[in-house]
Motif scaffolding. Structure first.
Motif, PDB file in Angstrom:
ATOM      1  N   GLU A 195      -8.230   2.632  -6.745  1.00 37.98           N
ATOM      2  CA  GLU A 195      -7.621   2.953  -5.453  1.00 37.98           C
ATOM      3  C   GLU A 195      -8.633   2.657  -4.378  1.00 37.98           C
ATOM      4  OE1 GLU A 195      -6.728   7.089  -4.787  1.00 37.98           O
ATOM      5  OE2 GLU A 195      -4.942   6.955  -6.023  1.00 37.98           O
ATOM      6  N   GLU A 196      -8.388   1.636  -3.598  1.00 36.08           N
ATOM      7  CA  GLU A 196      -9.249   1.420  -2.443  1.00 36.08           C
ATOM      8  C   GLU A 196      -8.603   2.192  -1.301  1.00 36.08           C
ATOM      9  OE1 GLU A 196     -10.137  -2.670  -1.863  1.00 36.08           O
ATOM     10  OE2 GLU A 196     -11.772  -2.245  -0.477  1.00 36.08           O
ATOM     11  N   GLN A 197      -9.353   3.067  -0.681  1.00 33.68           N
ATOM     12  CA  GLN A 197      -8.777   3.978   0.316  1.00 33.68           C
ATOM     13  C   GLN A 197      -9.346   3.691   1.692  1.00 33.68           C
ATOM     14  OE1 GLN A 197      -9.963   7.855  -1.098  1.00 33.68           O
ATOM     15  NE2 GLN A 197      -8.649   7.764  -2.905  1.00 33.68           N
ATOM     16  N   ASN A 214     -11.687   4.974  -5.299  1.00 34.40           N
ATOM     17  CA  ASN A 214     -11.463   5.955  -6.354  1.00 34.40           C
ATOM     18  C   ASN A 214     -10.972   5.190  -7.590  1.00 34.40           C
ATOM     19  OD1 ASN A 214     -11.275   8.429  -7.566  1.00 34.40           O
ATOM     20  ND2 ASN A 214      -9.238   8.890  -6.761  1.00 34.40           N
ATOM     21  N   HIS A 249       0.825  -1.215   0.000  1.00 37.32           N
ATOM     22  CA  HIS A 249       0.000   0.000   0.000  1.00 37.32           C
ATOM     23  C   HIS A 249       0.863   1.271   0.000  1.00 37.32           C
ATOM     24  CE1 HIS A 249      -2.025  -3.264   2.179  1.00 37.32           C
ATOM     25  NE2 HIS A 249      -3.150  -2.801   1.678  1.00 37.32           N
ATOM     26  N   ASP A 250       0.231   2.383  -0.355  1.00 36.13           N
ATOM     27  CA  ASP A 250       0.818   3.704  -0.107  1.00 36.13           C
ATOM     28  C   ASP A 250       0.255   4.185   1.224  1.00 36.13           C
ATOM     29  OD1 ASP A 250       2.153   3.726  -2.516  1.00 36.13           O
ATOM     30  OD2 ASP A 250       0.597   4.829  -3.572  1.00 36.13           O
ATOM     31  N   LEU A 273      -3.731   3.575   0.802  1.00 30.32           N
ATOM     32  CA  LEU A 273      -4.200   3.333  -0.564  1.00 30.32           C
ATOM     33  C   LEU A 273      -3.765   1.962  -1.028  1.00 30.32           C
ATOM     34  CD1 LEU A 273      -3.218   6.596  -2.503  1.00 30.32           C
ATOM     35  CD2 LEU A 273      -5.383   6.008  -1.457  1.00 30.32           C
ATOM     36  N   ASP A 274      -4.718   1.181  -1.513  1.00 31.18           N
ATOM     37  CA  ASP A 274      -4.413  -0.095  -2.150  1.00 31.18           C
ATOM     38  C   ASP A 274      -4.721   0.102  -3.628  1.00 31.18           C
ATOM     39  OD1 ASP A 274      -4.190  -2.657  -3.080  1.00 31.18           O
ATOM     40  OD2 ASP A 274      -5.880  -3.463  -1.948  1.00 31.18           O
ATOM     41  N   THR A 275      -3.670   0.183  -4.437  1.00 29.47           N
ATOM     42  CA  THR A 275      -3.873   0.495  -5.855  1.00 29.47           C
ATOM     43  C   THR A 275      -3.822  -0.790  -6.685  1.00 29.47           C
ATOM     44  OG1 THR A 275      -2.740   2.574  -5.436  1.00 29.47           O
ATOM     45  CG2 THR A 275      -3.115   2.005  -7.731  1.00 29.47           C
ATOM     46  N   GLU A 316       5.071   6.421  -0.802  1.00 29.94           N
ATOM     47  CA  GLU A 316       4.156   6.289  -1.940  1.00 29.94           C
ATOM     48  C   GLU A 316       4.907   5.714  -3.129  1.00 29.94           C
ATOM     49  OE1 GLU A 316       3.768   7.417  -5.532  1.00 29.94           O
ATOM     50  OE2 GLU A 316       5.095   8.833  -4.553  1.00 29.94           O
ATOM     51  N   THR A 370     -13.957   4.085   4.440  1.00 28.00           N
ATOM     52  CA  THR A 370     -13.335   3.693   3.180  1.00 28.00           C
ATOM     53  C   THR A 370     -14.041   4.347   2.014  1.00 28.00           C
ATOM     54  OG1 THR A 370     -12.601   1.771   1.899  1.00 28.00           O
ATOM     55  CG2 THR A 370     -14.803   1.661   2.812  1.00 28.00           C
TER      56      THR A 370
END
Lengths: 324, 165
Positions: free
Chosen positions: A249-251, A210, A137-138, A266-268, A156, A207
């Motif tokens: 992007e799951e935030q 995006n 993640h970031d 952030l899980d991109t 990031e 959550t």
């Protein structure tokens, strides 16, 4: 680079947009108890970690920034990540505590981190940077002060118009200065979300999802705009399936109990448009939504130069399936 | 402080002309030779007996020791007015913030041009710029579009890199 191969673990962004089209809003939602833990080990884990560590090693000033006074919060972050990882994946991660002497083991990578908790001289990297390198993640840590949030630590590697180096020290509103959207009652969207974040309490993260489209690129940061800007124009309706990826992007927004800071995680995830064919329903909904993106949103998201080609590619793909 | 206010060309503290804030108990006016006559005129016209005024005149250069002594001796309720050229204003503003003044307590009147800087996203250095939309970094020669966003930490506007046609 990588793409999501287990579609059951891919966060499809338009799940709630079957019959209506996507628009910007304050769409943060509460998490069910079984989903509070953001840890997720997918088949791409090793590739993601390799990519993340390469970025951090080659471009440390670009990918990691912190203020010197954040050490206490950084240790709180270390503890949180270890707790979440061990709790969800005890077969992959473990922790041994002997007083302040901790040994964290990552069994997937066959690595251990031994350190004295609270003593940054016991490790070669900063605590946040050290533990963050075990997860794809970031991570952005925003400190709550004067009814606002200030970015004080960031790691990031999959940026979308974000830069730890540039955004360090900025308030939530300053970071979101480029967000042009205004609600029906004239209040800026970023400011509504800031007010909402103030209400998040420890143990009850929020959550949102995006999404964006990427043209043959896994990160689009300010530092490389001169490169990826022109590359967006090489997309055609023929090659869009391979070049263009749905970037999701799951935030997570998590209130840190001791420092009161908000941890933004952030899980991109990436899925090439051609892989949407594996889930025909996703293909249709994605086409329906992309075909209806207004120009101002396409400009803001940076997809304007290749959106029409992508929509046409999807339409042709749908027609091909129907003929079969 | 790491993200204290800084003086830049769009700072909310910058005003066209000195206007006393009548909600404050005391007015501290720091000015240089370019502002002398204006300040004396304003004081003669607008000062009120019940309020306290203090002046500090910068002659050729700023005496930092004297400036700090003055700023650190102020009490809550003091409003600071800086009337000077850009370089003197930056010095006084920075020292005032260090001494605990907030942007709400400072009014700045600039005589002459304001300085602007851009932060290069290629090499992370700042360069002085004018009001052109596109500039070149003086450190790495990258071409940049001047963005509208300012960083108090980097002390410059964002420079978006691009490759010229």
């Amino acid at each position: 680079m990588f793409k999501s191969t287990n579609l059951d673990m891919f966060t499809f962004p338009f799940t709630n947009f079957k019959n209506k089209t996507y628009r910007y809003s304050n769409d943060l939602v509460a998490l069910g108890e079984d989903n509070v833990n953001f840890m997720k080990i997918t088949p791409e884990y090793k590739v993601q970690i390799k990519h993340k560590r390469e970025k951090l090693d080659k471009q440390p000033d670009v990918r990691y920034q912190s203020f010197p006074h954040t050490m206490e919060m950084q240790w709180e972050f270390v503890e949180l990540l270890i707790d979440l990882a061990v709790d969800k994946y005890p077969e992959h991660f473990s922790i041994e505590k002997n007083g302040d002497q901790w040994t964290f083991s990552n069994h997937i990578l066959e690595e251990t981190e031994t350190f004295i908790f609270g003593d940054e001289s016991s490790i070669s990297l900063e605590p946040y940077d050290m533990i963050g390198r075990h997860f794809h993640h970031d991570f952005m840590l925003m400190v709550n002060r004067d009814d606002n949030f200030y970015l004080e630590v960031a790691q990031e590697s999959f940026a979308a118009l974000f830069s730890p180096n540039w955004n360090l020290g900025m308030s939530f509103n300053e970071i979101h200065g480029p967000v042009p959207f205004v609600s029906r009652d004239g209040v800026e969207l970023a400011d509504r979300i800031r007010k909402f974040l103030l209400t998040i309490e420890p143990g009850a993260p929020r959550t949102r999802v995006n999404w964006n489209l990427m043209a043959d690129r896994w990160d689009v940061n300010y530092e490389t705009m001169d490169i990826w800007g022109p590359e967006r124009h090489k997309v055609t309706k023929e090659n869009a399936g391979k070049l263009v990826h749905l970037r999701v992007e799951e935030q997570w927004f998590i209130r840190m109990p001791r420092s009161n800071a908000i941890l933004f995680v952030l899980d991109t995830q990436f899925l090439p448009l051609e892989d949407l064919v594996k889930r025909p329903e996703w293909l249709e909904i994605t086409h329906f939504n992309l075909a209806d993106i207004p120009d101002y949103m396409a400009e803001y998201k940076g997809m304007a130069p290749f959106l029409p080609q992508s929509v046409e590619y999807l339409k042709n793909l749908i027609d091909t399936i129907k003929v079969k | 402080m790491y993200n204290s206010p800084v003086l830049y060309d769009q700072s909310e503290t910058i005003k066209e002309e000195l206007t006393f804030n009548d909600k404050r108990r005391k007015h501290l006016i720091i000015y240089d030779q370019k502002a002398v006559s204006d300040i004396k005129q304003v004081l003669a016209k607008d000062s009120q007996e019940e309020l306290e005024y203090e002046h500090f005149e910068i002659e050729k250069s700023v005496n930092l020791q004297d400036l700090r002594t003055l700023l650190y001796s102020q009490k809550i309720g003091t409003h600071l007015y800086i009337a000077s050229d850009w370089d003197h204003a930056v010095t006084v503003f920075t020292e005032a913030v260090e001494a605990g003044f907030t942007e709400d307590e400072i009014q700045t009147i600039i005589y002459g041009p304001k300085r602007r800087y851009i932060y290069c996203m290629k090499c992370y250095n700042t360069s002085e710029i004018n009001y052109d939309d596109e500039v070149q970094c003086t450190h790495c020669d990258a071409h940049m579009e001047v963005g509208p966003f300012f960083s108090k930490v980097r002390k410059g506007y964002i420079g978006y890199p691009f490759i010229p046609n």
